[in-house]
Design an enzyme around this catalytic site. Sequence first.
Site, mmCIF file in Angstrom:
data_model
loop_
_atom_site.group_PDB
_atom_site.id
_atom_site.type_symbol
_atom_site.label_atom_id
_atom_site.label_comp_id
_atom_site.label_asym_id
_atom_site.label_seq_id
_atom_site.Cartn_x
_atom_site.Cartn_y
_atom_site.Cartn_z
ATOM 1 N N LYS A 1 0.873 -1.179 0.000
ATOM 2 C CA LYS A 1 0.000 0.000 0.000
ATOM 3 C C LYS A 1 0.906 1.224 0.000
ATOM 4 C CE LYS A 1 -4.551 0.716 0.643
ATOM 5 N NZ LYS A 1 -5.714 -0.071 0.252
ATOM 6 N N GLY B 1 -25.336 2.075 3.023
ATOM 7 C CA GLY B 1 -24.402 2.656 2.052
ATOM 8 C C GLY B 1 -24.749 2.200 0.648
ATOM 9 N N GLY C 1 -23.674 3.301 -2.400
ATOM 10 C CA GLY C 1 -22.746 3.959 -3.319
ATOM 11 C C GLY C 1 -22.402 3.043 -4.475
ATOM 12 N N ASN C 2 -21.153 3.112 -4.914
ATOM 13 C CA ASN C 2 -20.731 2.339 -6.087
ATOM 14 C C ASN C 2 -20.950 0.843 -5.901
ATOM 15 O OD1 ASN C 2 -19.813 4.366 -7.855
ATOM 16 N ND2 ASN C 2 -18.058 4.683 -6.509
ATOM 17 N N VAL C 3 -20.596 0.327 -4.741
ATOM 18 C CA VAL C 3 -20.756 -1.107 -4.496
ATOM 19 C C VAL C 3 -22.174 -1.411 -4.013
ATOM 20 C CG1 VAL C 3 -19.966 -3.083 -3.130
ATOM 21 C CG2 VAL C 3 -18.298 -1.411 -3.967
HETATM 22 P P1 NAD Z 1 -18.782 4.825 -2.219
HETATM 23 O O1 NAD Z 1 -18.150 6.034 -1.642
HETATM 24 O O2 NAD Z 1 -19.138 4.818 -3.678
HETATM 25 O O3 NAD Z 1 -20.112 4.448 -1.419
HETATM 26 C C1 NAD Z 1 -20.220 4.548 -0.051
HETATM 27 C C2 NAD Z 1 -21.626 5.042 0.230
HETATM 28 O O4 NAD Z 1 -21.812 5.031 1.631
HETATM 29 C C3 NAD Z 1 -21.867 6.461 -0.258
HETATM 30 O O5 NAD Z 1 -23.060 6.496 -1.004
HETATM 31 C C4 NAD Z 1 -21.991 7.259 1.033
HETATM 32 O O6 NAD Z 1 -22.882 8.348 0.923
HETATM 33 C C5 NAD Z 1 -22.503 6.215 1.980
HETATM 34 N N1 NAD Z 1 -22.241 6.468 3.393
HETATM 35 C C6 NAD Z 1 -21.156 7.042 3.980
HETATM 36 N N2 NAD Z 1 -21.304 7.066 5.311
HETATM 37 C C7 NAD Z 1 -22.483 6.479 5.571
HETATM 38 C C8 NAD Z 1 -23.195 6.186 6.755
HETATM 39 N N3 NAD Z 1 -22.726 6.550 7.949
HETATM 40 N N4 NAD Z 1 -24.387 5.550 6.658
HETATM 41 C C9 NAD Z 1 -24.895 5.208 5.441
HETATM 42 N N5 NAD Z 1 -24.275 5.477 4.284
HETATM 43 C C10 NAD Z 1 -23.081 6.102 4.354
HETATM 44 O O7 NAD Z 1 -17.797 3.627 -1.867
HETATM 45 P P2 NAD Z 1 -17.792 2.168 -2.498
HETATM 46 O O8 NAD Z 1 -16.763 2.107 -3.557
HETATM 47 O O9 NAD Z 1 -19.204 1.777 -2.780
HETATM 48 O O10 NAD Z 1 -17.238 1.314 -1.273
HETATM 49 C C11 NAD Z 1 -18.078 0.971 -0.194
HETATM 50 C C12 NAD Z 1 -17.278 0.230 0.861
HETATM 51 O O11 NAD Z 1 -16.716 -0.952 0.292
HETATM 52 C C13 NAD Z 1 -16.092 1.014 1.422
HETATM 53 O O12 NAD Z 1 -15.907 0.657 2.770
HETATM 54 C C14 NAD Z 1 -14.928 0.499 0.608
HETATM 55 O O13 NAD Z 1 -13.701 0.618 1.303
HETATM 56 C C15 NAD Z 1 -15.302 -0.957 0.454
HETATM 57 N N6 NAD Z 1 -14.687 -1.585 -0.711
HETATM 58 C C16 NAD Z 1 -14.923 -1.085 -1.946
HETATM 59 C C17 NAD Z 1 -14.325 -1.683 -3.047
HETATM 60 C C18 NAD Z 1 -14.588 -1.171 -4.426
HETATM 61 O O14 NAD Z 1 -14.245 -1.878 -5.389
HETATM 62 N N7 NAD Z 1 -15.175 -0.007 -4.593
HETATM 63 C C19 NAD Z 1 -13.489 -2.803 -2.875
HETATM 64 C C20 NAD Z 1 -13.294 -3.308 -1.574
HETATM 65 C C21 NAD Z 1 -13.898 -2.684 -0.496
#
Ligand code: NAD
Length: 373
Positions: free
Chosen positions: A87, A192, A194-196
């Site tokens: 990292k 949450g 978001g993207n995932v």
């Molecule tokens: P993202 O930022 O697109 O989505 C996160 C969502 O959570 C956002 O819509 C945000 O508004 C919401 N959020 C933030 N705080 C919140 C809360 N207190 N209560 C409810 N919603 C809340 O991120 P992502 O890419 O979707 O990733 C989500 C999680 O998965 C993160 O923890 C990330 O580290 C983990 N992750 C993501 C990936 C990936 O490929 N994107 C891979 C491994 C792990």
Amino acid sequence: MLDSTPSMNVFSHPEFDNHEHLSFFCDSETGLKAIVAIHNTSRGPAMGGCRMFPYTTDEQALRDVLRLSRGMTYKSALANLDLGGGKSVIIGDPRKQKTEALMEAMGHHLEGLGGQYIAAEDSGTSVPDLKVMGRHTRHVAGIASRTGFDGNPSNGDPSPATAYGTFIGLKAAVKHKLGRDNLNGLKVAIQGIGNVGFRLAKHLKDAGAELWVYDIHDDNMQRAVDQLGAKPATAEDILFLPVDVVAPCAMGAVLNDDSILQLQATIVAGAANNLLEHPEHDAMLRDRGILYAPDFAINAGGIIDVFYERTGATPEKVRAHVDTIGDTLTEIFNRSDRSGRPTGEIANELAEERFKKHTACAGPAPERLACTG
Ligand code: NAD
């Protein structure tokens, strides 16, 4: 006279954990201050995100990079990837201090590591930033436009593969705990969207699940309500609804002393990293009869996808590898049942079996201990 400046331990740092290589980069012209941590390369070059964050002390940055780097070794080994764990962190506020020149300087430094570490995006950095680094090094990943594992165009964003892998892992957990293959009518609460989270919700909806959602951003929550027929929940109740599965997909440390006691679901399966506030919460979940799908096992779809970007594999091959997340979780759940030990502990053990056998320090526990410290 003794120097009164606070010192920063490296080899004796509590998070050091036999890291193979640490580099501290400083470029006075651009203001770049960065640390690259390579934890273990026994399975291959270390891959992991490059995070930019306004750490207030060097010690904070060092601690973060050591912990994250070690976590990548475990995640990639558990996913059976030919990758090690690493990292990098750039010390600075991404909104104020990020410049093209700084990213270029980072690219130069990464090139100097000769491919021992491959950087991907992380919080505070984006695909365009990685592309700027890539002007000076080949050792950046997650930036190529190609056909994704699902047949759709991909710009390097790992979220679709992470969401699909989380869906596969969630199904394995449901099969193990509830004895059912079919998700029709399964009740799932997602924190949450978001993207995932949104993509996971879509997979679940297509499989017939009933969804509850909450996001701090109304528009994200509303999108799931409007497009997927999900029911809106609140910040206070999303984790504690009377559902089958809770899927935290926002932030870490949501499984703690308070929340675990209030959970009504019997399965926790979500993509967010570092879900357990402390390692002992693993056992607390087990004691309450809740099946926990360890975060670094279930959310490995993204790193699998990024790995294959570099090898040029077919979408089918990438998808087949992401599908193995279900098998890995089933193995973890079975071992946990047989041994009576919590799933997170078993996942760590399985990952260690997959990377320590190649290392100089490998061997029975006493020999490994002799190498520690
Ligand atoms: P993202 O930022 O697109 O989505 C996160 C969502 O959570 C956002 O819509 C945000 O508004 C919401 N959020 C933030 N705080 C919140 C809360 N207190 N209560 C409810 N919603 C809340 O991120 P992502 O890419 O979707 O990733 C989500 C999680 O998965 C993160 O923890 C990330 O580290 C983990 N992750 C993501 C990936 C990936 O490929 N994107 C891979 C491994 C792990």
